[in-house]
Structure formats: C-alpha cells, structure tokens
Design an enzyme around this catalytic site. Structure first.
Site, PDB file in Angstrom:
ATOM      1  N   SER A 148       0.844  -1.195   0.000  1.00  0.00           N
ATOM      2  CA  SER A 148       0.000   0.000   0.000  1.00  0.00           C
ATOM      3  C   SER A 148       0.879   1.246   0.000  1.00  0.00           C
ATOM      4  O   SER A 148       1.990   1.231   0.548  1.00  0.00           O
ATOM      5  CB  SER A 148      -0.890   0.017   1.242  1.00  0.00           C
ATOM      6  OG  SER A 148      -1.548   1.260   1.394  1.00  0.00           O
ATOM      7  N   TYR A 161      -1.783  -0.033  10.168  1.00  0.00           N
ATOM      8  CA  TYR A 161      -1.900  -0.453   8.768  1.00  0.00           C
ATOM      9  C   TYR A 161      -0.664  -0.029   7.988  1.00  0.00           C
ATOM     10  O   TYR A 161      -0.043  -0.835   7.277  1.00  0.00           O
ATOM     11  CB  TYR A 161      -3.160   0.143   8.147  1.00  0.00           C
ATOM     12  CG  TYR A 161      -3.445  -0.349   6.747  1.00  0.00           C
ATOM     13  CD1 TYR A 161      -4.012  -1.595   6.526  1.00  0.00           C
ATOM     14  CD2 TYR A 161      -3.142   0.440   5.631  1.00  0.00           C
ATOM     15  CE1 TYR A 161      -4.273  -2.057   5.239  1.00  0.00           C
ATOM     16  CE2 TYR A 161      -3.403   0.002   4.344  1.00  0.00           C
ATOM     17  CZ  TYR A 161      -3.967  -1.245   4.154  1.00  0.00           C
ATOM     18  OH  TYR A 161      -4.216  -1.702   2.877  1.00  0.00           O
TER      19      TYR A 161
END
Length: 258
Positions: A148, A161
């Site tokens: 990501s 995250y």
C-alpha cells in the site's frame, strides 16, 4: 517466444483474499493469461459463488477454492497442505489478503493492532516461507505482495496499517535478495484508493472524496483491474529481471502526499 513472455500457460498461482475486490481481479487476470488458480478467502459462500462464475468464464482453466483465514496459523498450514494435494509445486504466490481498523494511534487496543499485523504481514511472511519449497521445484517462480502507499508515506488509514505495509515492503526486498539464487522473484505493488467494497465507506463522504482526488494527479479512483494488471506483469516471464521492486498503482499520489 515473444508471445510466451506475456503468457502464464502451464503455471499455477495461489491467491489469498481472492473472492472480492483486488484479489478477485487478480484471479481473473491470471486466468486470462493462462494460469490455473488456487483461490483462498475467508467467506466460504462468496468464494464458492465467484469460483463457479470464474469457472464458467474460463472453462479450460483449473480453478479451486479453499475457505481459510490466513491470519490463523493452523489455517495457513492447511492452505499449504491443500496446495500440495492439488499441484506438484507452485509457480506464483500472491499475498493479497489484508484488513484494517482505522483509529487514532492512542485508541487501538493491543488485540486490534496486533490483529492487523497478523493479517497483513505475518500471514504473507509465513505463507511465503511455507511456499518456498513448492516454488523452488520450478526453475523460475514469483511472489507478489499487495502492499500500500500507506507503507511509503502517511495516509489517514491508521498507524498499524501503514506500519504493517511498510514491513511488507521491506520483507519483499529481503526475500528478493535472499531467494534470487533459488529462482524466486519477489516484488510488491502499492495501491492508493481503489474502488472496492472496503473503500466504499470513506469514499462515500463527498468532502473526503474530493480531498482524495485533489491529492491524486489523475483525479480519479483506481479500479481493481488496474492493480491486477501490475500484479500480473510482475508474474510474467516478461518481467524476469525484476525483483525486489515495489510498483505504486496510485494515479501519481505518491508525487503529492496527503
């Protein structure tokens, strides 16, 4: 010969998180390029439904599904046992399964942030290690990790995250260097906002949606198929001299920040 550089005929791929969103798009892309696919996802009913649909779409391809939670150690081992039951070795591993809970850093419970790491990072590391003997049965094979942009710069998805994805990117570099001599290439992709069920919540806020577009030079949200195309390229013989890379699929976002 040149055409085969852009095909995956005769190869078998294991895709985690394969029943929806980016994982489903990756599965369809690999099938279209000639690969057989082993699909893993938690939702058994959804997995069975999409597997049946894909089998109708690609009747010549071998396509199997297994319901499993890759954040669970017993399930991870069960996945690899299942793979060995179906194929002699493995050509491609796509570590796509992931999850998140978005909070301020001080508001996470320990179980919450550790769970994010278990799903996003530890599962990918363990599946890669378990799959290594299967991948090395072939002269060349590849792992692609779905990371990501949050692992490369700050975004508002929450610290755990971003931390888990940053570690995944570093894992990609480490394994690429360590396993190159085994014929295993290891790469990653780093998506920005992609139009999936998971992103539909935050993107439904018009103000937030506009802020996202303002920081994205291409002024739009990405599609799952656009991530899948990048993943597929990193699986193809055409990318045979690429390893340890992380390709952003972000409409230019990383050139702006957020």
């Amino acid at each position: 010969m040149s055409e085969q550089r852009w095909r995956l005929d005769g190869q078998t791929a294991l895709v985690t998180g394969a029943s929806a969103g980016i994982g489903l798009a990756i599965t369809r892309e690999l099938l279209g390029l000639g690969a057989d696919v082993l699909m893993v996802a938690r939702d058994a009913d959804m997995l069975e439904q999409v597997r049946d649909e894909l089998q109708d779409e690609f009747p010549a391809r071998a396509l199997h599904g297994l319901s499993a939670d890759v954040s669970d150690e017993e399930d991870r081992r069960a996945v690899l046992d299942w793979v060995e039951d179906h194929v002699d070795g493995l050509h491609l591993l796509i570590n796509n399964a992931g999850g998140n809970v978005t909070r301020a850093a001080v508001d996470y419970t320990e179980d919450e942030w550790r769970g994010i790491f278990e799903t996003n990072l530890y599962s990918a590391f363990e599946l890669s290690r378990y799959a290594h003997p299967l991948l090395t049965r072939h002269a060349t094979s590849a792992i692609v990790n779905v990371g990501s942009v949050s692992g490369l710069t700050h975004v508002r998805s929450g610290a755990p995250y971003g931390m888990s994805k940053a570690a995944m990117h570093q894992m990609t570099r480490n394994l690429a260097a360590e396993w190159a001599e085994d014929g295993v290439r290891v790469n990653a992709v780093a998506p920005w906002y992609i139009r999936t069920r998971r992103t539909s919540g935050p993107l439904s806020d018009p103000d937030y949606y506009e802020q996202v577009l303002e920081r994205t030079p291409m002024r739009r949200i990405g599609e799952p198929e656009e991530v899948a195309a990048a993943v597929a390229f990193l699986c193809l013989p055409a990318s045979s001299y690429i390893t340890g890379e992380c390709i952003a699929v972000d409409g230019g976002f990383l050139r702006y920040g957020f």
